[in-house]
Enzyme design. Structure first.
Site, short mmCIF file in Angstrom:
data_model
loop_
_atom_site.label_atom_id
_atom_site.label_comp_id
_atom_site.label_asym_id
_atom_site.label_seq_id
_atom_site.Cartn_x
_atom_site.Cartn_y
_atom_site.Cartn_z
N GLY A 16 0.83 -1.20 0.00
CA GLY A 16 0.00 0.00 0.00
C GLY A 16 0.87 1.25 0.00
N ASP A 17 0.22 2.41 -0.04
CA ASP A 17 0.92 3.70 -0.01
C ASP A 17 1.87 3.88 -1.19
OD1 ASP A 17 -0.35 4.21 2.46
OD2 ASP A 17 1.18 3.02 3.48
N GLY A 19 1.01 5.41 -3.85
CA GLY A 19 0.65 6.69 -4.49
C GLY A 19 -0.45 6.50 -5.52
N LYS A 20 -1.38 5.61 -5.21
CA LYS A 20 -2.45 5.30 -6.19
C LYS A 20 -3.33 6.50 -6.49
CE LYS A 20 -3.48 1.79 -3.55
NZ LYS A 20 -2.23 1.57 -2.79
N LYS A 22 -2.73 9.72 -6.74
CA LYS A 22 -2.18 10.63 -7.76
C LYS A 22 -2.27 9.99 -9.15
CE LYS A 22 1.93 12.32 -9.81
NZ LYS A 22 3.21 12.96 -9.79
N GLY A 44 -6.00 5.71 2.17
CA GLY A 44 -5.78 7.16 2.21
C GLY A 44 -5.12 7.55 0.90
N HIS A 45 -5.93 7.91 -0.08
CA HIS A 45 -5.39 8.21 -1.41
C HIS A 45 -5.18 9.73 -1.54
CE1 HIS A 45 -6.87 4.14 -3.18
NE2 HIS A 45 -5.99 4.02 -2.22
N ARG A 149 -22.23 -14.02 6.72
CA ARG A 149 -23.57 -13.77 6.17
C ARG A 149 -24.49 -12.99 7.11
NH1 ARG A 149 -23.19 -19.84 4.76
NH2 ARG A 149 -21.85 -19.51 6.55
N GLN A 234 -4.98 -0.31 -0.78
CA GLN A 234 -3.92 -1.09 -0.14
C GLN A 234 -2.97 -1.65 -1.22
OE1 GLN A 234 -7.40 -1.95 1.11
NE2 GLN A 234 -6.98 -0.06 2.17
N ARG A 341 0.56 7.29 11.21
CA ARG A 341 1.63 6.46 11.77
C ARG A 341 2.91 6.53 10.92
NH1 ARG A 341 -0.96 0.68 12.28
NH2 ARG A 341 -1.98 1.37 10.38
N LYS A 369 7.55 8.03 -6.71
CA LYS A 369 8.52 8.57 -5.75
C LYS A 369 9.97 8.33 -6.16
CE LYS A 369 6.48 9.51 -1.62
NZ LYS A 369 6.01 9.32 -0.26
N ASP A 371 11.88 10.45 -7.31
CA ASP A 371 12.66 11.62 -6.89
C ASP A 371 13.22 11.47 -5.48
OD1 ASP A 371 9.78 11.66 -6.41
OD2 ASP A 371 10.18 13.49 -5.26
N GLY A 445 7.03 13.39 -8.08
CA GLY A 445 6.64 14.38 -7.07
C GLY A 445 5.16 14.27 -6.85
P1 IMP Z 1 -6.91 -2.88 8.20
O1 IMP Z 1 -7.06 -2.84 6.71
O2 IMP Z 1 -7.29 -1.61 8.88
O3 IMP Z 1 -7.58 -4.08 8.79
O4 IMP Z 1 -5.34 -3.08 8.51
C1 IMP Z 1 -4.63 -4.27 8.18
C2 IMP Z 1 -3.21 -3.96 7.71
O5 IMP Z 1 -3.27 -3.28 6.48
C3 IMP Z 1 -2.43 -3.05 8.66
O6 IMP Z 1 -1.05 -3.42 8.59
C4 IMP Z 1 -2.60 -1.68 8.06
O7 IMP Z 1 -1.55 -0.81 8.39
C5 IMP Z 1 -2.58 -2.04 6.58
N1 IMP Z 1 -3.31 -1.08 5.75
C6 IMP Z 1 -4.64 -0.95 5.62
N2 IMP Z 1 -4.96 0.01 4.75
C7 IMP Z 1 -3.79 0.50 4.29
C8 IMP Z 1 -3.45 1.50 3.33
O8 IMP Z 1 -4.31 2.12 2.69
N3 IMP Z 1 -2.11 1.71 3.14
C9 IMP Z 1 -1.16 1.00 3.78
N4 IMP Z 1 -1.43 0.05 4.67
C10 IMP Z 1 -2.73 -0.20 4.93
#
Ligand code: IMP
Length: 455
Positions: A16-17, A19-20, A22, A44-45, A149, A234, A341, A369, A371, A445
């Site tokens: 995850g993270d 940069g989807k 953008k 968190g996009h 269910r 993710q 975090r 990323k 750069d 960037g």
């Molecule tokens: P959950 O999706 O909140 O159940 O978290 C499960 C795991 O996925 C944890 O390690 C979170 O930090 C990670 N995680 C969930 N959503 C994201 C994301 O959008 N980006 C990065 N890590 C994520």
């Protein structure tokens, strides 16, 4: 079936993270519909343009483009309270009437109830030092209710008030009884009741948007010749089936999730864009073989109150990998967009990247990323793991400390340019040769315009 009725996909290839947000925003002009197929407000996009930063959690990243429709698909878990807040935030930039045209919601998506967030926290607490480090948004418990269910679906909102209210109250009550029986004291009954009122208000608010039968709606769009992009959340290594289980999220983050989450047949998948960062990050617990500073970094990042200002001397060329990791985090601003975090940072992991390309059937790579690695004297890529005295470039089913990453070193670069003979170009060529895939787009960037297209 011709190419016209195919749906393109963008998935994250790491944890995850990548940069989807953008990249989806940048690709949106080529499409008519952007459809999220899984996950919920854990995502968190981030998008940046006109010196303004926007973070989307539930709403697909095509939202800032007029005349494009954004579908919240069946495979998603939607927290109505989070949805309403997100829409209210967007109203500063886009009028409500316009938002109503740009957002549609699939009737089969599942609702996150207030109690799911409590359960998420309680489950984590019960795991002690084996906790997953979830976002505590209620993702796991909401998907658990779906699989068992019991889920409340978006379509239930459309039923008469009493039927909907009773269904929600029944499920809330069952979970609360279980929490009491397990003597879990992590919740406040009064606050939960308050949230339940908010939940019903927010569910009513959702009715102001078009609620559609997801697979039929998408089929119609494709038949009319509309171009659809599926937006993953993710990353591959957090997939419930193919990620580093149990340190994963609760959905299929991979390309298969497009079929199950949107009701799209496999032969309708077109291009698969696989997005990866030029290095790796991970937030939460779980194995991360190329982490700079290893266990020390994992523990540092798990201490949520930690103040990184305590290490002003950390430099990206520090001989101590732990300090180098801190410097990389600061340079790349690697702090969770949803939870704030600290993200653990490390070198690019090629076995993991190749595995992700295989699982997703990637056709085009996108690097983000690039750069951030400028200025490093040496840049490394893990191209093998050493295990039991032998090398492997296969992702192990269970990554353990016994796997030692082996690195290929590259001379660093000062600036990312499209030139073909720089140290950066060498880095790209190595990844392309190893994966057998073209890197079609390079993001340099956070702004929409900081991009090289190589297609
Ligand atoms: P959950 O999706 O909140 O159940 O978290 C499960 C795991 O996925 C944890 O390690 C979170 O930090 C990670 N995680 C969930 N959503 C994201 C994301 O959008 N980006 C990065 N890590 C994520």
């Amino acid at each position: 079936m011709n190419e016209k009725n195919k749906i393109d996909v963008l998935v994250g290839l790491q944890w995850g993270d990548e940069g989807k947000g953008k990249i989806v925003d940048m690709l949106t002009p080529k499409y008519d519909v952007v459809a999220r197929f899984q996950g919920g407000p854990n995502a968190g996009h981030t998008l940046e343009f006109n010196n303004q930063k926007h973070v989307l959690h539930l709403i697909p990243s095509g939202i800032f483009h007029p005349d494009k429709v954004n579908l919240l698909g069946n495979g998603m878990v939607i927290d109505p309270i989070a949805f309403q807040k997100e829409v209210e935030g967007l109203r500063k930039y886009i009028p409500m009437e316009e938002l109503k045209k740009r957002i549609v919601i699939a009737s089969g998506a599942k609702l996150i109830l207030p109690v799911h967030r409590i359960l998420d926290g309680a489950n984590e607490e019960a795991k002690g030092d084996k906790k997953i480090g979830t976002t505590k948004k209620g993702i796991g418990p909401a998907y658990t209710d779906h699989v068992s269910r019991n889920a409340v679906l978006v379509q239930d909102i459309l039923k008469d008030t009493r039927t909907f209210t009773n269904k929600v109250n029944d499920i809330q009550e069952q979970h609360c009884i279980a929490l009491v029986l397990q003597n879990k004291k992590c919740w406040d009954a009064h606050a939960l009741l308050q949230e339940l009122f908010e939940f019903f208000d927010a569910a009513r608010f959702m009715q102001r948007f078009e609620i559609v039968n997801g697979p039929y709606w998408l089929d119609k769009q494709l038949r009319e010749g509309k171009k659809v992009l599926a937006e993953g959340a993710q990353g591959t290594l957090l997939d419930i089936n193919f990620g580093s289980y149990p340190f994963v999220t609760s959905s299929n983050t991979t390309c298969g999730g497009v079929c199950t989450g949107l009701g799209i047949a496999p032969n309708r998948i077109g291009k698969v864009y696989g997005l990866f960062k030029a290095y790796c990050t991970r937030v939460g617990s779980g194995p991360f073989p190329t982490e700079l500073g290893g266990k020390q970094s994992e523990e540092w990042c798990a201490t949520e109150t930690v103040k990184e200002d305590a290490t002003p001397c950390a430099s990206i060329n520090d001989p101590d990998p732990f300090l180098q990791g801190i410097a990389l985090r600061r340079k790349g601003y690697e702090f969770g967009a949803t939870t704030g975090r600290l993200r653990r940072c490390g070198w690019l992991d090629l076995p993991a990247l190749k595995y992700a390309c295989m699982i997703n059937g990637v056709t085009n790579l996108i690097m983000s990323k690039a750069d951030i690695l400028s200025g490093f004297e040496t840049v490394k890529i893990c191209n093998n793991y050493l295990i039991d005295g032998g090398f492997t470039d296969e992702m192990p089913m269970e990554i353990s400390e016994l796997f030692s990453p082996q690195y290929k070193k590259f001379p660093g670069w000062d600036m990312v340019t499209p030139a073909k003979t720089t140290p950066f170009a060498e880095y790209l060529k190595f990844i392309e040769n190893e994966t057998g895939l073209p890197i079609s787009i390079i993001s340099t960037g956070p702004d929409r315009n900081q991009i090289f297209i190589r297609e």
